[in-house]
Design a protein around this motif. Structure first.
Motif, mmCIF file in Angstrom:
data_model
loop_
_atom_site.group_PDB
_atom_site.id
_atom_site.type_symbol
_atom_site.label_atom_id
_atom_site.label_comp_id
_atom_site.label_asym_id
_atom_site.label_seq_id
_atom_site.Cartn_x
_atom_site.Cartn_y
_atom_site.Cartn_z
ATOM 1 N N PRO A 93 0.828 -1.207 0.000
ATOM 2 C CA PRO A 93 0.000 0.000 0.000
ATOM 3 C C PRO A 93 0.861 1.256 0.000
ATOM 4 C CG PRO A 93 -0.826 -1.590 1.597
ATOM 5 C CD PRO A 93 0.503 -2.110 1.130
ATOM 6 N N GLY A 94 0.537 2.201 -0.867
ATOM 7 C CA GLY A 94 1.292 3.439 -0.952
ATOM 8 C C GLY A 94 2.411 3.415 -1.965
ATOM 9 N N MET A 95 2.575 2.317 -2.697
ATOM 10 C CA MET A 95 3.722 2.196 -3.601
ATOM 11 C C MET A 95 3.670 3.182 -4.766
ATOM 12 S SD MET A 95 2.780 -1.441 -5.457
ATOM 13 C CE MET A 95 3.857 -1.257 -6.872
ATOM 14 N N ARG A 101 13.057 3.179 -1.795
ATOM 15 C CA ARG A 101 13.954 3.964 -0.940
ATOM 16 C C ARG A 101 13.187 4.516 0.260
ATOM 17 N NH1 ARG A 101 19.420 4.435 -1.082
ATOM 18 N NH2 ARG A 101 19.235 4.416 -3.350
ATOM 19 N N GLU A 102 12.007 5.047 0.013
ATOM 20 C CA GLU A 102 11.196 5.568 1.111
ATOM 21 C C GLU A 102 10.712 4.441 2.015
ATOM 22 O OE1 GLU A 102 8.608 9.188 -0.113
ATOM 23 O OE2 GLU A 102 8.921 8.015 -1.946
ATOM 24 N N LEU A 103 10.365 3.313 1.413
ATOM 25 C CA LEU A 103 9.925 2.169 2.215
ATOM 26 C C LEU A 103 11.037 1.718 3.152
ATOM 27 C CD1 LEU A 103 7.847 -0.107 2.812
ATOM 28 C CD2 LEU A 103 8.933 -1.416 0.961
ATOM 29 N N THR A 104 12.247 1.556 2.640
ATOM 30 C CA THR A 104 13.332 1.075 3.494
ATOM 31 C C THR A 104 13.774 2.145 4.495
ATOM 32 O OG1 THR A 104 14.902 1.624 1.720
ATOM 33 C CG2 THR A 104 14.139 -0.655 1.861
ATOM 34 N N TYR A 276 -8.427 -8.561 -8.772
ATOM 35 C CA TYR A 276 -7.364 -7.726 -8.215
ATOM 36 C C TYR A 276 -7.452 -6.301 -8.733
ATOM 37 C CZ TYR A 276 -2.841 -5.715 -7.188
ATOM 38 O OH TYR A 276 -1.854 -4.877 -6.745
ATOM 39 N N GLU A 277 -7.342 -5.350 -7.796
ATOM 40 C CA GLU A 277 -7.387 -3.928 -8.140
ATOM 41 C C GLU A 277 -6.121 -3.193 -7.720
ATOM 42 O OE1 GLU A 277 -9.734 -2.883 -9.971
ATOM 43 O OE2 GLU A 277 -11.185 -4.517 -9.768
ATOM 44 N N SER A 278 -5.694 -3.378 -6.461
ATOM 45 C CA SER A 278 -4.580 -2.571 -5.956
ATOM 46 C C SER A 278 -4.070 -3.143 -4.639
ATOM 47 C CB SER A 278 -5.045 -1.126 -5.716
ATOM 48 O OG SER A 278 -5.976 -1.095 -4.636
ATOM 49 N N PRO A 279 -2.861 -2.723 -4.214
ATOM 50 C CA PRO A 279 -2.378 -3.114 -2.885
ATOM 51 C C PRO A 279 -3.279 -2.607 -1.761
ATOM 52 C CG PRO A 279 -0.580 -2.294 -4.223
ATOM 53 C CD PRO A 279 -1.831 -1.992 -4.975
ATOM 54 N N CYS A 288 -2.362 -7.738 3.856
ATOM 55 C CA CYS A 288 -1.096 -7.088 4.166
ATOM 56 C C CYS A 288 -1.384 -5.933 5.120
ATOM 57 C CB CYS A 288 -0.366 -6.601 2.911
ATOM 58 S SG CYS A 288 -1.281 -5.385 1.917
ATOM 59 N N ARG A 289 -0.324 -5.368 5.693
ATOM 60 C CA ARG A 289 -0.456 -4.292 6.674
ATOM 61 C C ARG A 289 0.280 -3.058 6.165
ATOM 62 N NH1 ARG A 289 -3.439 -3.245 11.188
ATOM 63 N NH2 ARG A 289 -3.315 -5.467 11.664
#
Length: 301
Positions: A93-95, A101-104, A276-279, A288-289
């Motif tokens: 979510p938010g990808m 880079r922001e995720l890590t 399927y549509e999106s995370p 997922c969280r």
């Protein structure tokens, strides 16, 4: 990643991870004869891909772990490393607004040394052998359905790794023998240390505290999903040869019936399948969280 004969997936795979901001691809090609090696050699000229080639046994290399493990030890120490198969697309979510880079950065700031994921089997509507792939078509354009439930999981001794099963493979191929259904939990993203090791694909790792990075669907720890694109039409024609090669699974005899059924082109779709549509949709379903993006990249090194 370690691969063999994945020319149909490689263009969309590399495009997906480049969009997410992957810095460099480390690829081991295991005797591809479908043009994959030549394609990867051409891609290496872009400067963000390094290629190794081997004709050794995938099975005798511990299903590729000896090869990928050496690369992680040699090049991954101290870096955030994503270890995936070519039929796995990491989504979270938010990808669309926050890259890897922001995720890590967020994971670093929160003290979380990795991110686990549910391997979510995608499938088409209708028999697998009745679909036609178009040139350059992304697998997710054809595979649009998934099972939102049920999934079952337990923690295993002695490593404390999760054992998560379910989805269409459990429902269709292993309904009578559920304990033989494929494992769906993975820990594909880890800030690597040369003392770490994957012990069963990316399903489990050492030291054992790495396995606590993933609690499964509904767990409190931020997690992702690996969209699993195994069920392209080509799986029907590949199944007889893969059954004969016996390079997959610790006990390939247990999967003879699985390959035979795949070769018949079964229909995995059912009335409760979800499109399927999106995370964000997957997060709403509890698969997922989401990450707390307030832990931004500002102030990080």
């Amino acid at each position: 990643m370690v691969l063999r004969n994945e020319i149909k997936r490689l263009p969309s795979f590399l495009a997906h991870y480049r969009r997410l901001g992957a810095d460099h691809f480390l690829v081991v090609d295991n005797s591809s004869d479908d043009g994959s090696a030549a394609y990867l050699q051409a891609e290496a000229s872009r400067g963000d891909l390094s290629l190794w080639q081997t004709s050794d046994s995938y099975r005798e290399s511990r299903f590729g772990l000896d090869w990928s493990g050496w690369l992680l030890m040699r090049y991954g120490h101290g870096r955030w490393c994503m270890t995936v198969d070519v039929d796995e697309l990491f989504v979270y979510p938010g990808m669309e607004r926050h890259d890897l880079r922001e995720l890590t950065d967020c994971l670093d700031r929160s003290g979380q040394g990795g991110m686990g994921a549910l391997m979510l089997d995608l499938f088409p509507k209708g028999p697998l052998n009745q679909h036609q792939e178009q040139a350059q078509q992304a697998p997710t354009d054809l595979l649009r359905w998934f099972d939102a439930k049920p999934y079952r999981m337990v923690r295993q001794a002695p490593q404390g790794n999760l054992w998560l099963q379910g989805g269409p493979r459990a429902r269709v191929f292993f309904a009578e023998t559920p304990d033989q259904a494929p494992t769906l939990n993975k820990i594909p993203l880890i800030r690597w240390n040369r003392r770490f090791a994957y012990t069963n694909s990316t399903h489990a790792a050492l030291p054992r505290e790495l396995n606590a990075l993933y609690d499964g669907p509904g767990g409190p720890v931020p997690s992702a999903v690996l969209l699993h694109t195994k069920f392209l039409p080509e799986v029907v024609e590949k199944s007889p040869s893969e059954r004969k090669r016996r390079q997959h699974f610790h006990n390939p005899d247990l999967f003879d019936d699985y390959y035979r059924e795949l070769a018949q082109g079964p229909d995995l779709w059912h009335a409760e399948a979800v499109h399927y549509e999106s995370p964000e949709q997957l997060a709403a379903l509890g698969l997922c969280r989401p990450m707390d993006w307030s832990a931004s990249r500002e102030g990080t090194a």
